[in-house]
Design a protein around this motif. Structure first.
Motif, PDB file in Angstrom:
ATOM      1  N   LYS A  39       0.844  -1.188   0.000  1.00 17.80           N
ATOM      2  CA  LYS A  39       0.000   0.000   0.000  1.00 17.80           C
ATOM      3  C   LYS A  39       0.886   1.246   0.000  1.00 17.80           C
ATOM      4  O   LYS A  39       1.899   1.297   0.693  1.00 17.80           O
ATOM      5  CB  LYS A  39      -0.917  -0.008   1.223  1.00 17.80           C
ATOM      6  N   GLU A  40       0.516   2.221  -0.812  1.00 10.97           N
ATOM      7  CA  GLU A  40       1.210   3.498  -0.985  1.00 10.97           C
ATOM      8  C   GLU A  40       2.518   3.387  -1.763  1.00 10.97           C
ATOM      9  O   GLU A  40       3.284   4.340  -1.833  1.00 10.97           O
ATOM     10  CB  GLU A  40       1.408   4.224   0.348  1.00 10.97           C
ATOM     11  N   GLN A  41       2.772   2.229  -2.381  1.00 11.38           N
ATOM     12  CA  GLN A  41       3.932   2.089  -3.252  1.00 11.38           C
ATOM     13  C   GLN A  41       3.626   2.781  -4.579  1.00 11.38           C
ATOM     14  O   GLN A  41       2.514   2.704  -5.097  1.00 11.38           O
ATOM     15  CB  GLN A  41       4.249   0.625  -3.507  1.00 11.38           C
ATOM     16  N   VAL A  42       4.595   3.473  -5.133  1.00 10.72           N
ATOM     17  CA  VAL A  42       4.431   4.175  -6.401  1.00 10.72           C
ATOM     18  C   VAL A  42       4.956   3.302  -7.538  1.00 10.72           C
ATOM     19  O   VAL A  42       6.051   2.752  -7.452  1.00 10.72           O
ATOM     20  CB  VAL A  42       5.169   5.533  -6.365  1.00 10.72           C
ATOM     21  N   ILE A  43       4.138   3.163  -8.580  1.00 13.07           N
ATOM     22  CA  ILE A  43       4.514   2.395  -9.759  1.00 13.07           C
ATOM     23  C   ILE A  43       4.307   3.272 -10.991  1.00 13.07           C
ATOM     24  O   ILE A  43       3.638   4.297 -10.930  1.00 13.07           O
ATOM     25  CB  ILE A  43       3.706   1.081  -9.869  1.00 13.07           C
ATOM     26  N   GLU A  44       4.887   2.845 -12.111  1.00 12.00           N
ATOM     27  CA  GLU A  44       4.784   3.625 -13.343  1.00 12.00           C
ATOM     28  C   GLU A  44       4.331   2.735 -14.490  1.00 12.00           C
ATOM     29  O   GLU A  44       4.791   1.607 -14.628  1.00 12.00           O
ATOM     30  CB  GLU A  44       6.143   4.238 -13.674  1.00 12.00           C
ATOM     31  N   CYS A  45       3.437   3.260 -15.313  1.00 15.32           N
ATOM     32  CA  CYS A  45       3.022   2.552 -16.522  1.00 15.32           C
ATOM     33  C   CYS A  45       4.151   2.639 -17.525  1.00 15.32           C
ATOM     34  O   CYS A  45       4.623   3.732 -17.857  1.00 15.32           O
ATOM     35  CB  CYS A  45       1.748   3.175 -17.096  1.00 15.32           C
ATOM     36  N   GLN A  46       4.596   1.492 -18.034  1.00 18.97           N
ATOM     37  CA  GLN A  46       5.703   1.452 -18.974  1.00 18.97           C
ATOM     38  C   GLN A  46       5.308   1.988 -20.351  1.00 18.97           C
ATOM     39  O   GLN A  46       6.163   2.354 -21.138  1.00 18.97           O
ATOM     40  CB  GLN A  46       6.245   0.025 -19.112  1.00 18.97           C
ATOM     41  N   THR A  47       4.012   2.057 -20.632  1.00 20.15           N
ATOM     42  CA  THR A  47       3.546   2.520 -21.938  1.00 20.15           C
ATOM     43  C   THR A  47       3.422   4.042 -22.008  1.00 20.15           C
ATOM     44  O   THR A  47       3.983   4.676 -22.890  1.00 20.15           O
ATOM     45  CB  THR A  47       2.184   1.877 -22.286  1.00 20.15           C
ATOM     46  N   CYS A  48       2.703   4.640 -21.050  1.00 18.15           N
ATOM     47  CA  CYS A  48       2.448   6.082 -21.136  1.00 18.15           C
ATOM     48  C   CYS A  48       3.220   6.906 -20.111  1.00 18.15           C
ATOM     49  O   CYS A  48       3.237   8.128 -20.188  1.00 18.15           O
ATOM     50  CB  CYS A  48       0.957   6.373 -21.020  1.00 18.15           C
ATOM     51  N   GLY A  49       3.839   6.258 -19.130  1.00 24.78           N
ATOM     52  CA  GLY A  49       4.662   6.966 -18.156  1.00 24.78           C
ATOM     53  C   GLY A  49       3.914   7.570 -16.983  1.00 24.78           C
ATOM     54  O   GLY A  49       4.510   8.260 -16.163  1.00 24.78           O
ATOM     55  N   ILE A  50       2.616   7.322 -16.878  1.00 22.75           N
ATOM     56  CA  ILE A  50       1.852   7.865 -15.756  1.00 22.75           C
ATOM     57  C   ILE A  50       2.319   7.212 -14.452  1.00 22.75           C
ATOM     58  O   ILE A  50       2.690   6.040 -14.435  1.00 22.75           O
ATOM     59  CB  ILE A  50       0.336   7.665 -15.979  1.00 22.75           C
ATOM     60  N   THR A  51       2.345   7.973 -13.375  1.00 21.31           N
ATOM     61  CA  THR A  51       2.768   7.464 -12.078  1.00 21.31           C
ATOM     62  C   THR A  51       1.519   7.183 -11.240  1.00 21.31           C
ATOM     63  O   THR A  51       0.643   8.028 -11.128  1.00 21.31           O
ATOM     64  CB  THR A  51       3.669   8.489 -11.362  1.00 21.31           C
ATOM     65  N   LEU A  52       1.474   5.993 -10.661  1.00 23.46           N
ATOM     66  CA  LEU A  52       0.308   5.535  -9.901  1.00 23.46           C
ATOM     67  C   LEU A  52       0.722   5.100  -8.506  1.00 23.46           C
ATOM     68  O   LEU A  52       1.810   4.565  -8.319  1.00 23.46           O
ATOM     69  CB  LEU A  52      -0.341   4.350 -10.622  1.00 23.46           C
ATOM     70  N   MET A  53      -0.153   5.323  -7.525  1.00 21.55           N
ATOM     71  CA  MET A  53       0.099   4.865  -6.163  1.00 21.55           C
ATOM     72  C   MET A  53      -0.886   3.758  -5.820  1.00 21.55           C
ATOM     73  O   MET A  53      -2.090   3.891  -6.057  1.00 21.55           O
ATOM     74  CB  MET A  53      -0.059   6.000  -5.151  1.00 21.55           C
TER      75      MET A  53
END
Length: 55
Positions: A22-36
């Motif tokens: 929980k609360e880990q930040v990940i990134e979409c490899q396609t569009c570069g959006i950052t998600l938590m």
């Protein structure tokens, strides 16, 4: 676990992150959006919130 990017609708490769927390930040490899990561569900899906728009 699986995650479809809310921005580009492509599947995000979660294998590079290991065990998500929980609360880990990940990134979409396609569009570069950052998600938590907000929640891990019993069915293997995860709930995310957009942190920063893609590049």
């Amino acid at each position: 676990m699986q995650l479809v990017c809310p921005e580009c609708k492509n599947e995000v490769d979660l294998s590079i992150y290991g065990d998500l927390a929980k609360e880990q930040v990940i990134e979409c490899q396609t569009c570069g959006i950052t998600l938590m990561v907000m929640e891990k569900k019993d069915d293997g899906s995860i709930v995310v919130e957009i942190v920063e728009e893609g590049k």
